[in-house]
Write a protein that holds these residues in place. Structure first.
Motif, PDB file in Angstrom:
ATOM      1  N   ALA A 177       0.835  -1.197   0.000  1.00 39.24           N
ATOM      2  CA  ALA A 177       0.000   0.000   0.000  1.00 39.24           C
ATOM      3  C   ALA A 177       0.867   1.243   0.000  1.00 39.24           C
ATOM      4  N   ILE A 183       5.070  18.958  -9.056  1.00 44.09           N
ATOM      5  CA  ILE A 183       6.142  19.958  -9.069  1.00 44.09           C
ATOM      6  C   ILE A 183       6.152  20.732 -10.381  1.00 44.09           C
ATOM      7  N   VAL A 196      -4.881   1.491   1.533  1.00 49.78           N
ATOM      8  CA  VAL A 196      -4.356   2.828   1.257  1.00 49.78           C
ATOM      9  C   VAL A 196      -5.306   3.900   1.786  1.00 49.78           C
ATOM     10  N   SER A 200       2.345  17.400   5.600  1.00 51.83           N
ATOM     11  CA  SER A 200       1.105  18.061   5.990  1.00 51.83           C
ATOM     12  C   SER A 200       0.691  17.616   7.394  1.00 51.83           C
ATOM     13  N   LEU A 201       1.178  16.454   7.840  1.00 45.50           N
ATOM     14  CA  LEU A 201       0.885  16.039   9.210  1.00 45.50           C
ATOM     15  C   LEU A 201       1.834  16.690  10.206  1.00 45.50           C
ATOM     16  N   ALA A 242       2.506   2.048  -3.186  1.00 48.42           N
ATOM     17  CA  ALA A 242       1.661   2.646  -4.216  1.00 48.42           C
ATOM     18  C   ALA A 242       1.828   4.160  -4.235  1.00 48.42           C
ATOM     19  N   PHE A 243       2.312   4.715  -3.120  1.00 49.16           N
ATOM     20  CA  PHE A 243       2.541   6.151  -3.111  1.00 49.16           C
ATOM     21  C   PHE A 243       3.924   6.449  -3.665  1.00 49.16           C
ATOM     22  N   PRO A 244       4.016   7.280  -4.664  1.00 52.44           N
ATOM     23  CA  PRO A 244       5.343   7.758  -5.046  1.00 52.44           C
ATOM     24  C   PRO A 244       5.920   8.489  -3.833  1.00 52.44           C
ATOM     25  N   ILE A 287      -2.524  21.979   1.547  1.00 50.17           N
ATOM     26  CA  ILE A 287      -1.604  21.624   2.626  1.00 50.17           C
ATOM     27  C   ILE A 287      -1.275  22.873   3.435  1.00 50.17           C
ATOM     28  N   GLY A 307      12.917  18.819  -4.545  1.00 50.01           N
ATOM     29  CA  GLY A 307      11.562  19.043  -5.040  1.00 50.01           C
ATOM     30  C   GLY A 307      10.680  19.659  -3.969  1.00 50.01           C
ATOM     31  N   MET A 308      10.761  19.106  -2.760  1.00 47.37           N
ATOM     32  CA  MET A 308       9.909  19.622  -1.692  1.00 47.37           C
ATOM     33  C   MET A 308      10.303  21.040  -1.301  1.00 47.37           C
ATOM     34  N   ILE A 366       7.482  11.123  -3.179  1.00 48.36           N
ATOM     35  CA  ILE A 366       7.246  12.549  -2.959  1.00 48.36           C
ATOM     36  C   ILE A 366       5.837  12.791  -2.406  1.00 48.36           C
ATOM     37  N   LEU A 367       4.898  11.963  -2.851  1.00 47.25           N
ATOM     38  CA  LEU A 367       3.523  12.110  -2.382  1.00 47.25           C
ATOM     39  C   LEU A 367       3.422  11.722  -0.913  1.00 47.25           C
ATOM     40  N   ILE A 398       7.704  23.549   0.813  1.00 44.78           N
ATOM     41  CA  ILE A 398       7.235  22.815   1.979  1.00 44.78           C
ATOM     42  C   ILE A 398       8.338  21.968   2.572  1.00 44.78           C
ATOM     43  N   LEU A 415       9.020  23.406  -3.733  1.00 44.64           N
ATOM     44  CA  LEU A 415       7.600  23.689  -3.547  1.00 44.64           C
ATOM     45  C   LEU A 415       7.349  24.558  -2.317  1.00 44.64           C
ATOM     46  N   LEU A 435       4.754  14.372   1.085  1.00 45.99           N
ATOM     47  CA  LEU A 435       3.769  15.453   1.227  1.00 45.99           C
ATOM     48  C   LEU A 435       2.757  15.143   2.328  1.00 45.99           C
ATOM     49  N   VAL A 436       2.327  13.866   2.385  1.00 49.37           N
ATOM     50  CA  VAL A 436       1.371  13.497   3.429  1.00 49.37           C
ATOM     51  C   VAL A 436       1.983  13.764   4.797  1.00 49.37           C
ATOM     52  N   PHE A 446      12.070  19.361 -12.339  1.00 51.82           N
ATOM     53  CA  PHE A 446      11.724  20.781 -12.195  1.00 51.82           C
ATOM     54  C   PHE A 446      12.852  21.677 -12.679  1.00 51.82           C
ATOM     55  N   ILE A 500      -4.064  13.402  13.503  1.00 58.01           N
ATOM     56  CA  ILE A 500      -3.277  14.618  13.414  1.00 58.01           C
ATOM     57  C   ILE A 500      -3.612  15.573  14.566  1.00 58.01           C
ATOM     58  N   VAL A 534      -2.589   5.540  -9.189  1.00 59.63           N
ATOM     59  CA  VAL A 534      -1.353   4.777  -9.227  1.00 59.63           C
ATOM     60  C   VAL A 534      -1.628   3.279  -9.118  1.00 59.63           C
ATOM     61  N   ILE A 563      -4.989  13.186  -2.341  1.00 56.57           N
ATOM     62  CA  ILE A 563      -4.002  12.120  -2.161  1.00 56.57           C
ATOM     63  C   ILE A 563      -4.614  10.757  -2.448  1.00 56.57           C
ATOM     64  N   THR A 581      -5.752  -3.505  -1.624  1.00 57.29           N
ATOM     65  CA  THR A 581      -4.796  -2.399  -1.569  1.00 57.29           C
ATOM     66  C   THR A 581      -5.524  -1.057  -1.514  1.00 57.29           C
TER      67      THR A 581
END
Lengths: 268, 313
Positions: free
Chosen positions: A111, B255, B18, A126-127, A114-116, B273, A207-208, A118-119, A213, A211, A122-123, B144, B29, B292, B285, B14
């Motif tokens: 699972a 980006i 996810v 943001s937390l 499945a997230f690249p 964000i 990259g971050m 960078i994503l 962040i 952006l 980002l999660v 980028f 949070i 994906v 997300i 999955t």
């Protein structure tokens, strides 16, 4: 017989060596204070006094590039350290023991995979909020699955080998077998993934920070410099070009090294 | 068919994991959305009432089930910040990001496959050697930064496009596609370089195998062997790579959208964000992650079409 180092390895080592030398020098000495602003030399071009010119606040770009590469490197090392250490532990236990825990971890791993990265970064940002330590944690966690996967498959391959069996017969405990006997055999495969992970960390951090962040001011970062430079692209192209070139060299050096290691190990 | 069903089951699991992980992450949070919406001067009673209204007092799992049920029905929740439905906010952004990704994907396929084949066919020649060197450098350039370089060279110096002059696909489709061309190139470059390298290595490895010798011995020309026999086998690692690259490109477009000032999914994710607008962040997300996962699923199916020997372990 002494192994001949490949051309890739040599070029990669040279590039990385030169960069590391500059970064090391930058730890103790920069030509100017990286944060010192000078109104008179705003967006100054390349000259003898400022070999890479100055940015929009009149700060010396060369000094800032040194400072920024240092932080980028710091973040990358931290990220890879977290990713590798946790990855080794998770991969070792799941690969060695198998069973329901393995199944569960691998589902979660799939699972997360499945997230690249960078994503996923980002999660976490943001937390947790931004800043260099949070970037390290965010990217580090994001990198665990890929390392865990590699270590796990290597452990599965190794756990039924003869040397493991004989270690068992000699009365070695599970932990000893995992970390003293099997782990060293995994290191070659792991070392080239560490290099690649390193590159991904450098790119993700850049990259971050680009952006806005990632690393926060007053810390300099190559990615952040690029985003600041974009506004002045036409009037002061050097402002964007120099940090960018350093970034490319960093990544290029490590990827050539990784390839050199792979070729040396004979499974390119 | 059995393969398909098993893969489909795996896909659903999955997707559930996810979405639950994302949801749980945003549920634990620190920081209370009710307080954030009402400001720090709100009375505890009002905060409590709003918490009740938003359903924040129920256990995480119960909230997840409710959220997932809404999500499946296409209700992505309401933005804390703008008080409008998240779906409305993101629905016209999705095509932008998808167009960008699709364009760069086409570029990769169109450039990488022919170039990889030519390099493998003339391995060791001048073209091959120069492509290897150029590839190695391109792979090291972050997307980028190539975006910035493209803006500088093609935008500011050569005036092929005006940086920042984005036109929505709803107003003028051809101009929209025209504007997307250079961003797509920026995303495609490093991936195309990797694909060329991979295909070249893969073809060269295949050329050493017995079936190639057999094909030659039956009187086939190099061209025929390459296209009719080798290509299909050599494509397997490339398809894996392209699947992963596609996933990466969707995320990478976050980006690039920023570099070229394109209002897509990435832009809305970033503003949400920084606004701490969690329902939007969550929805974007989860949407990207779903894309994906579904891409990976399709790659698995293509796999099996290329090589029927591959089955689900």
């Amino acid at each position: 017989m002494k192994k001949k180092k490949s051309k890739n390895y040599k070029i990669g080592a040279t590039i990385t060596g030169v960069l590391l030398f500059f970064i090391l020098v930058g730890l103790f000495w920069t030509p100017y204070d990286p944060d010192a602003m000078d109104n008179a030399s705003k967006l100054a071009g390349v000259s003898f006094s400022h070999i890479m010119g100055c940015d929009n606040f009149g700060r010396d770009i060369f000094s800032r590039v040194l400072e920024g590469s240092k932080i980028t490197l710091f973040v990358a090392v931290g990220t890879v350290a977290i990713g590798t250490l946790c990855g080794i532990v998770v991969g070792a236990f799941t690969g060695y023991y198998g069973g329901i825990v393995d199944e569960l971890f691998m589902r979660i791993n799939d699972a997360l995979f499945a997230f690249p990265s960078i994503l996923l970064g980002l999660v976490f940002i943001s937390l947790l909020g931004s800043g260099k330590y949070n970037v390290i944690v965010a990217l580090g966690v994001a990198f665990i699955p890929s390392f865990a996967r590699i270590v796990r498959s290597e452990f599965i391959r190794c756990k039924n080998m003869d040397y493991v069996k004989s270690a068992k017969l000699a009365g070695a405990g599970d932990l000893r077998i995992m970390f003293v006997h099997i782990l060293p055999n995994v290191m070659t495969v792991l070392s080239s993934s560490i290099m690649i992970g390193f590159n991904n960390a450098v790119l993700a951090e850049a990259g971050m920070s680009y952006l806005g962040i990632g690393v926060q001011p007053p810390d300099a970062s190559l990615g952040r410099m690029l985003s600041e430079a974009q506004t002045y692209l036409f009037s002061a192209p050097g402002f964007a070009l120099f940090p960018g070139i350093v970034l490319i060299l960093m990544v290029l050096g490590f990827s050539l090294l990784a390839e050199g290691i792979k070729e040396g190990a004979g499974y390119a | 068919m059995k393969y398909f069903i098993k893969k489909l089951a795996g896909l659903l699991v999955t997707l559930l994991v996810v979405s639950f992980l994302v949801f749980a992450a945003f549920a634990v949070i620190p920081g209370d959305p009710a307080t954030a919406m009402l400001g720090t001067e709100a009375t505890p009673e009002r905060v409590e009432a709003l918490r009740e209204e938003l359903g924040l007092n129920a256990p995480v799992f119960v909230r997840y089930v409710g959220w997932a049920a809404d999500f499946v029905r296409g209700d992505f929740g309401t933005s804390y910040r703008y008080n409008m439905s998240v779906k409305e906010m993101i629905q016209d952004k999705v095509p932008v990001t998808l167009t960008l990704t699709a364009m760069s994907f086409c570029m990769i396929v169109l450039i990488a496959i022919p170039l990889g084949l030519v390099c493998a066919r003339h391995a060791g020649g001048w073209l091959d050697r120069s492509v290897i060197v150029i590839n190695q450098i391109i792979m090291a350039v972050p997307a980028f930064f190539s975006g910035i370089l493209i803006t500088l060279v093609f935008g500011l110096i050569l005036h092929f496009f005006v940086p920042g002059d984005y036109v929505s696909y709803q107003t003028n489709l051809p101009r929209f596609l025209g504007y997307m061309f250079f961003p797509a190139v920026a995303i495609a470059l490093p991936k195309a370089a990797m694909a060329v390298k991979l295909l070249r290595t893969s073809v060269l490895a295949q050329m050493k195998l017995d079936y190639v010798r057999t094909a030659y011995s039956r009187g086939n020309a190099t061209r025929e062997v390459l296209y009719r026999h080798v290509l299909k086998n050599a494509m397997i690692p490339v398809v894996t790579f392209l699947g992963m690259a596609l996933a990466d490109m969707i995320a990478g477009s976050i980006i690039i959208e920023q570099v070229f000032n394109i209002p897509g999914m990435g832009r809305i994710l970033l503003t949400s964000i920084s606004n701490r607008d969690y329902p939007v962040v969550e929805a974007v997300i989860v949407c990207i992650a779903f894309l994906v996962i579904i891409i990976n699923f399709i790659v698995d199916l293509i796999y099996q079409a290329i090589d029927p020997r591959i089955t689900f372990e």
